[in-house]
Design an enzyme around this catalytic site. Structure first.
Site, PDB file in Angstrom:
ATOM      1  N   LYS B  85       0.813  -1.220   0.000  1.00 55.03           N
ATOM      2  CA  LYS B  85       0.000   0.000   0.000  1.00 55.03           C
ATOM      3  C   LYS B  85       0.849   1.273   0.000  1.00 55.03           C
ATOM      4  O   LYS B  85       0.454   2.290  -0.560  1.00 55.03           O
ATOM      5  CB  LYS B  85      -0.940   0.010   1.206  1.00 55.03           C
ATOM      6  CG  LYS B  85      -2.006  -1.089   1.176  1.00 55.03           C
ATOM      7  CD  LYS B  85      -3.022  -0.873   0.072  1.00 55.03           C
ATOM      8  CE  LYS B  85      -4.172  -1.873   0.141  1.00 55.03           C
ATOM      9  NZ  LYS B  85      -5.062  -1.775  -1.044  1.00 55.03           N
ATOM     10  N   GLU B 107     -10.052   5.394   2.718  1.00 57.36           N
ATOM     11  CA  GLU B 107     -10.849   4.300   3.243  1.00 57.36           C
ATOM     12  C   GLU B 107      -9.883   3.173   3.587  1.00 57.36           C
ATOM     13  O   GLU B 107      -8.775   3.113   3.057  1.00 57.36           O
ATOM     14  CB  GLU B 107     -11.851   3.814   2.180  1.00 57.36           C
ATOM     15  CG  GLU B 107     -11.310   2.786   1.164  1.00 57.36           C
ATOM     16  CD  GLU B 107     -10.245   3.331   0.227  1.00 57.36           C
ATOM     17  OE1 GLU B 107     -10.105   4.572   0.151  1.00 57.36           O
ATOM     18  OE2 GLU B 107      -9.525   2.528  -0.403  1.00 57.36           O
ATOM     19  N   SER B 374       1.888  -9.561  -0.909  1.00 62.44           N
ATOM     20  CA  SER B 374       1.533  -8.144  -0.828  1.00 62.44           C
ATOM     21  C   SER B 374       1.673  -7.546   0.564  1.00 62.44           C
ATOM     22  O   SER B 374       1.830  -6.344   0.721  1.00 62.44           O
ATOM     23  CB  SER B 374       0.108  -7.934  -1.340  1.00 62.44           C
ATOM     24  OG  SER B 374      -0.787  -8.764  -0.636  1.00 62.44           O
TER      25      SER B 374
END
Lengths: 257, 394
Positions: B85, B107, B374
């Site tokens: 992210k 969000e 990830s």
């Protein structure tokens, strides 16, 4: 032929909104007729949606109430059918685009035309995406009502130039809901719109008191109220008829002041 | 210029109030991505702060145990804040700052994107508010506190299903009200144009590095790249620079939850239909009459009833394929990678690991699989213990 021009023949129009199926489909029919009787010139019927992104809490909750007993798009058409047996008041749908897309544009607008819906307002279908429905709606004599926001600026020209029915001016930044004060320079926006089109201009978002309605009626052709009406329905549930009539009559009077 | 369309998907289905801001965002994005100073500053942050490039690690024990294709892990879990992210967030928050904004909102589902945004906002001295479904604030309570430590305000979203989609709704509602001061730092390759493109571009560093690294290590391209898909940002990042390499198979792993034949899953590309929601035309899980369906996954980060438009396009064009992985398979992969390689993966990433475990044994020893790992799994330890009925005595 669209009935929308009729809404603007009796002074500044008062336009009321409610969510279909809140509290029940039967009551929605009754409340629409009551609002008309009290002086409403046009009624926006909200098709309930799971994720009403442009709504504040009051109308979000109305969507939840309507969906709790599974109000469907077909139920909403049935409401329209019943209302139409008793009145010729202009009716428009307020709907997010997905329920319309899912229903099928052809089928949806054919039914709008058959049942007597005069226009559609879709808060998530800006000018750039209007092509989704513009032709099909036109073929079925349904006006696609365009929204203009305080941030629209130079976009006003193309939006207003292409508009049908009436222009919906969003009074404030943010979602729907009652506001104590509207700070946007509406005069400037409305004057920009009038440079481009002769269509009636109605203002919504935040308006809830007769004073606000009276002020706005001096510069616009219509005053749109949603959350304040939905709040009455929230409070009085199945017994909201008298309160709705009283409120709508006050607001319509304020529009004529 | 794609005009924000990926085939029939994408677009800008959003409030008029936001349209000029989206147009401005696209202009500013294009301007700064062509500004060498901005690119330099971002690359320095990615290197010095986030810890890029991330490693491409050869999972030797896993490879030997599965007895087929050679398995490499693209270690996005080693980035600062523990997931991919940060790649996107550093880009978007730096862009917001250059655009003169004072505030960012985001969000978050699992909390990883919220933590990353709060981190970048702290670093770049921006105000930050994060919207998180109430259900997720409970299953990821540690990440809520983490965001608060970083100086962000966390809003617990109580509308709708109280999960990721509702957090997105409330973030958009906030943005509509505060559009002049605020940028919405969206966390995945979703939303109205230009977000799917911006997020994909910032995440494409994953495949840019991985492609170069595998060529250095193996002298050839991988047979397959496998990544988990919620909204699809790590998968788009992992796929993007391999899209033109037609021999490389691209596989996205969706949240199969308790099974795609039950109502408890979030596998949009398996069970969903085309629709228009959250600013984009894409594939969504929908109920009758186009109501957005409640979805379920053990993984808060994959618990989203749709997928980014470029994934919908890659599926339709046949360039990528998407498979559901259910909770049990993901949990087994979570445990397997922990024991086999000493790497605890995020439960999201474990969906990709699970699929690699299925296909590797059927493949040849000359084949290569790259798994996009990830994120790291520290945040999931408690919910996996709960799933296994282990009482941690908290």
């Amino acid at each position: 032929m669209s009935r929308i021009p009729n809404a603007f023949k009796n002074g500044t129009a008062f336009i009321g909104f409610l969510t279909a199926g809140d509290p029940t489909t039967e009551k929605t029919v009754e409340y629409i007729l009551a609002m008309e009787e009290a002086g409403c010139d046009l009624i926006e019927i909200g098709i309930p949606f799971s994720d009403p992104m442009a709504e504040g809490v009051v109308i979000q909750d109305a969507n939840v109430r309507a969906l709790k007993h599974s109000t469907t798009t077909d139920d909403v058409f049935e409401i329209v059918k019943e209302v139409r047996q008793k009145t010729d008041i202009p009716l428009v749908f307020l709907t997010y685009i997905n329920p319309v897309f899912f229903y099928g544009y052809e089928e949806f607008f054919k039914k709008c035309s058959e049942y007597g819906i005069d226009g559609i307002i879709s808060p998530d279908l800006p000018y750039e995406e209007k092509g989704e429905i513009a032709d099909i709606a036109a073929r079925n004599d349904v006006d696609v009502i365009s929204l203009i926001a305080p941030t629209s600026k130079e976009r006003i020209q193309k939006i207003a130039g292409d508009a049908t029915g009436f222009i919906y001016v969003v009074s404030s930044l943010g979602v729907t809901g009652m506001r104590s004060e509207i700070k946007t320079d509406l005069n400037a926006i409305i004057s920009d719109i009038r440079d481009v089109t002769d269509l009636p201009v109605a203002v919504g978002f935040g308006i809830n008191t007769p004073e606000q309605a009276s002020d706005i009626s001096k510069i616009s052709d219509g005053v749109i109220v949603g959350s304040a009406i939905v709040k009455i329905i929230e409070k009085y549930g199945e017994d909201a008829t008298d309160e709705l009539k009283k409120y709508v009559a006050d607001m319509k009077n304020a529009c004529l002041r | 210029m794609t005009n924000g369309r990926y085939g029939e998907y994408g677009g800008q289905y959003i409030s008029e109030t936001l349209m000029n801001e989206l147009i401005y965002l696209e202009e500013q994005y294009n301007h700064f991505m062509n500004d060498p100073d901005f690119v330099d500053e971002l690359n320095t942050l990615l290197k010095e702060y986030a810890g890029r490039p991330s490693l491409l690690y050869y999972a030797k024990r896993m490879t030997e145990d599965l007895g087929g294709a050679k398995i490499y892990l693209k270690r996005e879990d080693l980035n600062h804040t523990g997931a991919h992210k940060i790649n996107n967030v550093l880009g978007q928050v730096l862009l917001a700052k250059k655009m003169g904004k004072s505030r960012v909102i985001a969000e978050t589902g699992a909390g990883q994107h919220g933590v990353a945004t709060a981190t970048a906002a702290a670093l770049l001295d921006m105000e930050c508010e994060v919207f998180m479904g109430e259900v997720d604030t409970k299953r990821q309570a540690l990440n809520v506190y983490r965001m608060e430590l970083l100086g962000a305000k966390v809003h617990s979203v109580k509308s709708g299903t109280k999960t990721l989609k509702d957090a997105v709704n409330d973030a958009f509602r906030d943005w509509i009200a505060n559009v002049h001061t605020t940028n919405y730092v969206i966390g995945s390759t979703m939303g109205p144009h230009p977000f799917p493109q911006i997020v994909r571009d910032f995440q494409s560093v994953i495949s840019a590095e991985a492609r170069q690294q595998i060529l250095e290590k193996e002298g050839k391209l991988p047979t397959a790249v496998v990544a988990c898909v919620g909204g699809g940002s790590n998968a788009m990042g992992a796929f993007f620079n391999f899209i033109d390499d037609e021999e490389v198979e691209l596989i996205g792993c969706e949240a199969g939850g308790k099974g795609v034949d039950t109502p408890y899953n979030a596998a949009a590309l398996t069970n969903g239909q085309i629709g228009i929601f959250h600013g984009m035309k894409s594939i969504f899980n929908q109920g009758e009459y186009g109501q957005i369906a409640p979805v379920y996954s053990i993984s808060a980060g994959l618990d989203y009833p749709g997928v980014g438009p470029e994934h919908a396009y890659l599926r339709d064009s046949g360039r990528a394929k998407y498979v559901p992985i259910n909770d049990e398979e993901a949990v087994e992969a979570f445990e397997y990678l922990s024991k086999m390689e000493g790497i605890i993966p995020a439960i999201e990433s474990a969906h990709a690991v699970a699929h690699a475990m299925k296909i590797a044994p059927e493949m040849d020893k000359n084949d290569i699989i790259i798994i996009c790992l990830s994120g790291r799994g520290d945040k999931d330890v408690k919910s996996i213990a709960d799933y296994r009925g282990v009482d941690l005595g908290e």
